[in-house]
Design a protein around this motif. Structure first.
Motif, PDB file in Angstrom:
ATOM      1  N   UNK A   1       0.827  -1.203   0.000  1.00 18.12           N
ATOM      2  CA  UNK A   1       0.000   0.000   0.000  1.00 18.12           C
ATOM      3  C   UNK A   1       0.863   1.255   0.000  1.00 18.12           C
ATOM      4  N   UNK A   2       1.976   1.222   0.707  1.00 17.86           N
ATOM      5  CA  UNK A   2       2.888   2.370   0.704  1.00 17.86           C
ATOM      6  C   UNK A   2       3.433   2.612  -0.703  1.00 17.86           C
ATOM      7  N   UNK A   3       3.716   1.527  -1.444  1.00 20.32           N
ATOM      8  CA  UNK A   3       4.166   1.666  -2.829  1.00 20.32           C
ATOM      9  C   UNK A   3       3.077   2.279  -3.693  1.00 20.32           C
ATOM     10  N   UNK A   4       1.818   1.859  -3.474  1.00 20.88           N
ATOM     11  CA  UNK A   4       0.716   2.406  -4.249  1.00 20.88           C
ATOM     12  C   UNK A   4       0.525   3.893  -3.977  1.00 20.88           C
ATOM     13  N   UNK A   5       0.633   4.275  -2.711  1.00 19.44           N
ATOM     14  CA  UNK A   5       0.481   5.685  -2.361  1.00 19.44           C
ATOM     15  C   UNK A   5       1.592   6.512  -2.994  1.00 19.44           C
ATOM     16  N   UNK A   6       2.820   5.974  -2.958  1.00 24.04           N
ATOM     17  CA  UNK A   6       3.948   6.691  -3.558  1.00 24.04           C
ATOM     18  C   UNK A   6       3.765   6.852  -5.059  1.00 24.04           C
ATOM     19  N   UNK A   7       3.171   5.829  -5.704  1.00 29.24           N
ATOM     20  CA  UNK A   7       2.985   5.884  -7.149  1.00 29.24           C
ATOM     21  C   UNK A   7       1.798   6.741  -7.550  1.00 29.24           C
ATOM     22  N   UNK A   8       0.708   6.630  -6.794  1.00 33.70           N
ATOM     23  CA  UNK A   8      -0.520   7.340  -7.162  1.00 33.70           C
ATOM     24  C   UNK A   8      -0.682   8.667  -6.429  1.00 33.70           C
ATOM     25  N   UNK A   9       0.046   8.829  -5.307  1.00 38.86           N
ATOM     26  CA  UNK A   9      -0.050  10.078  -4.556  1.00 38.86           C
ATOM     27  C   UNK A   9      -1.330  10.221  -3.772  1.00 38.86           C
ATOM     28  N   UNK A  10      -2.036   9.112  -3.532  1.00 39.18           N
ATOM     29  CA  UNK A  10      -3.301   9.195  -2.801  1.00 39.18           C
ATOM     30  C   UNK A  10      -3.413   8.026  -1.837  1.00 39.18           C
ATOM     31  N   UNK A  11      -3.635   8.302  -0.546  1.00 38.55           N
ATOM     32  CA  UNK A  11      -3.758   7.203   0.424  1.00 38.55           C
ATOM     33  C   UNK A  11      -5.055   6.430   0.216  1.00 38.55           C
ATOM     34  N   UNK A  12      -5.087   5.190   0.703  1.00 44.42           N
ATOM     35  CA  UNK A  12      -6.286   4.367   0.571  1.00 44.42           C
ATOM     36  C   UNK A  12      -7.352   4.848   1.534  1.00 44.42           C
ATOM     37  N   UNK A  13      -8.577   4.916   1.059  1.00 50.44           N
ATOM     38  CA  UNK A  13      -9.704   5.358   1.865  1.00 50.44           C
ATOM     39  C   UNK A  13     -10.228   4.230   2.737  1.00 50.44           C
ATOM     40  N   UNK A  14     -10.297   3.021   2.180  1.00 46.11           N
ATOM     41  CA  UNK A  14     -10.955   1.911   2.862  1.00 46.11           C
ATOM     42  C   UNK A  14     -10.009   1.188   3.816  1.00 46.11           C
ATOM     43  N   UNK A  15     -10.610   0.495   4.774  1.00 50.53           N
ATOM     44  CA  UNK A  15      -9.844  -0.285   5.738  1.00 50.53           C
ATOM     45  C   UNK A  15      -9.138  -1.425   5.027  1.00 50.53           C
ATOM     46  N   UNK A  16      -7.830  -1.535   5.219  1.00 55.04           N
ATOM     47  CA  UNK A  16      -7.022  -2.505   4.483  1.00 55.04           C
ATOM     48  C   UNK A  16      -7.439  -3.932   4.791  1.00 55.04           C
ATOM     49  N   UNK A  17      -7.680  -4.234   6.051  1.00 54.27           N
ATOM     50  CA  UNK A  17      -8.080  -5.599   6.403  1.00 54.27           C
ATOM     51  C   UNK A  17      -9.426  -5.945   5.785  1.00 54.27           C
ATOM     52  N   UNK A  18     -10.348  -5.002   5.735  1.00 57.56           N
ATOM     53  CA  UNK A  18     -11.655  -5.247   5.128  1.00 57.56           C
ATOM     54  C   UNK A  18     -11.522  -5.507   3.634  1.00 57.56           C
ATOM     55  N   UNK A  19     -10.594  -4.796   2.977  1.00 60.22           N
ATOM     56  CA  UNK A  19     -10.361  -5.029   1.552  1.00 60.22           C
ATOM     57  C   UNK A  19      -9.833  -6.448   1.325  1.00 60.22           C
ATOM     58  N   UNK A  20      -8.873  -6.870   2.148  1.00 64.00           N
ATOM     59  CA  UNK A  20      -8.322  -8.220   2.012  1.00 64.00           C
ATOM     60  C   UNK A  20      -9.379  -9.283   2.312  1.00 64.00           C
ATOM     61  N   UNK A  21     -10.241  -9.027   3.290  1.00 63.90           N
ATOM     62  CA  UNK A  21     -11.331  -9.960   3.563  1.00 63.90           C
ATOM     63  C   UNK A  21     -12.271 -10.053   2.367  1.00 63.90           C
ATOM     64  N   UNK A  22     -12.493  -8.929   1.690  1.00 61.78           N
ATOM     65  CA  UNK A  22     -13.331  -8.945   0.499  1.00 61.78           C
ATOM     66  C   UNK A  22     -12.723  -9.793  -0.605  1.00 61.78           C
ATOM     67  N   UNK A  23     -11.405  -9.654  -0.809  1.00 62.97           N
ATOM     68  CA  UNK A  23     -10.716 -10.476  -1.808  1.00 62.97           C
ATOM     69  C   UNK A  23     -10.807 -11.960  -1.420  1.00 62.97           C
ATOM     70  N   UNK A  24     -10.611 -12.250  -0.145  1.00 62.60           N
ATOM     71  CA  UNK A  24     -10.713 -13.631   0.320  1.00 62.60           C
ATOM     72  C   UNK A  24     -12.098 -14.216   0.127  1.00 62.60           C
TER      73      UNK A  24
END
Length: 212
Positions: free
Chosen positions: A48-71
């Motif tokens: 996620x830190x790499x994504x923020x550095x590349x896109x310049x925008x922090x993630x809005x959603x809860x990271x664990x909830x996103x991973x649970x959604x993928x699972x």
């Protein structure tokens, strides 16, 4: 628990209107346990830190909830748009799934799990097998075939796993392709990804010349 049963959550903290992912409580068998999250969160936050550095925008959603959604999607085989409402929006979950995959997060997590199990980070042994599945409606006729052994029309997954059952690589072909023929592209991909592999186990369906 039914996937349609509302789950009590704390909606505070998410900047996405109507999203209730922050403070979400585990509700499904596919959700990460606290122990699993403790293993995964370091790598996930690093990506996620790499994504923020590349896109310049922090993630809005809860990271664990996103991973649970993928699972949830990968375990139950549903469409992304069918995610229950206590997960972040399916568009956001799918977008992060693509970005994580392109940055090699699944492979890095598998390597970490091997180390935690007392094995080497890079595998030396693999096991190849195939599975025939019915193709989705949007799959073109050229990519499908008929598996006479399974009496099924669709596609075939040629999969390599390590001795722990962790996925190493996969190649998808028409179901009509024989296992020994499908072994050529999957073993070539395996050699490209893991030069440390010295032994591969196969069953009788792969009888024939398998050198790549």
């Amino acid at each position: 628990m039914s996937v349609y049963t509302p789950v009590a959550v704390n909606a505070s903290g998410c900047a996405s209107p109507g999203c209730e992912c922050c403070g979400r409580e585990p509700a499904y068998p596919s959700d990460l346990t606290d122990a699993e999250w403790s293993v995964l969160k370091g790598e996930a936050r690093g990506v996620m830190a790499q994504l923020v550095a590349a896109a310049g925008r922090p993630m809005v959603h809860d990271l664990r909830a996103v991973l649970d959604g993928i699972g949830y999607v990968t375990r139950y085989g549903i469409e992304w748009r069918a995610l229950p409402v206590d997960f972040p929006p399916h568009e956001a979950v799918y977008a992060f799934f693509l970005r994580w995959s392109r940055r090699g997060l699944p492979e890095r997590l598998a390597a970490r799990l091997r180390v935690l199990a007392g094995r080497r980070e890079l595998p030396t042994v693999g096991c190849v097998d195939s599975q025939t599945v019915r193709a989705a409606e949007m799959v073109g006729a050229a990519a499908c075939g008929y598996d006479a052994g399974k009496k099924m029309k669709g596609q075939k997954r040629h999969v390599v796993v390590d001795t722990l059952g962790l996925l190493l690589c996969v190649v998808v072909t028409a179901a009509s392709m024989q296992d020994r023929d499908g072994a050529h592209p999957v073993l070539a991909l395996l050699r490209e990804k893991f030069s440390t592999i010295t032994l591969v186990w196969v069953d009788g369906g792969y009888a024939g010349r398998l050198q790549v």
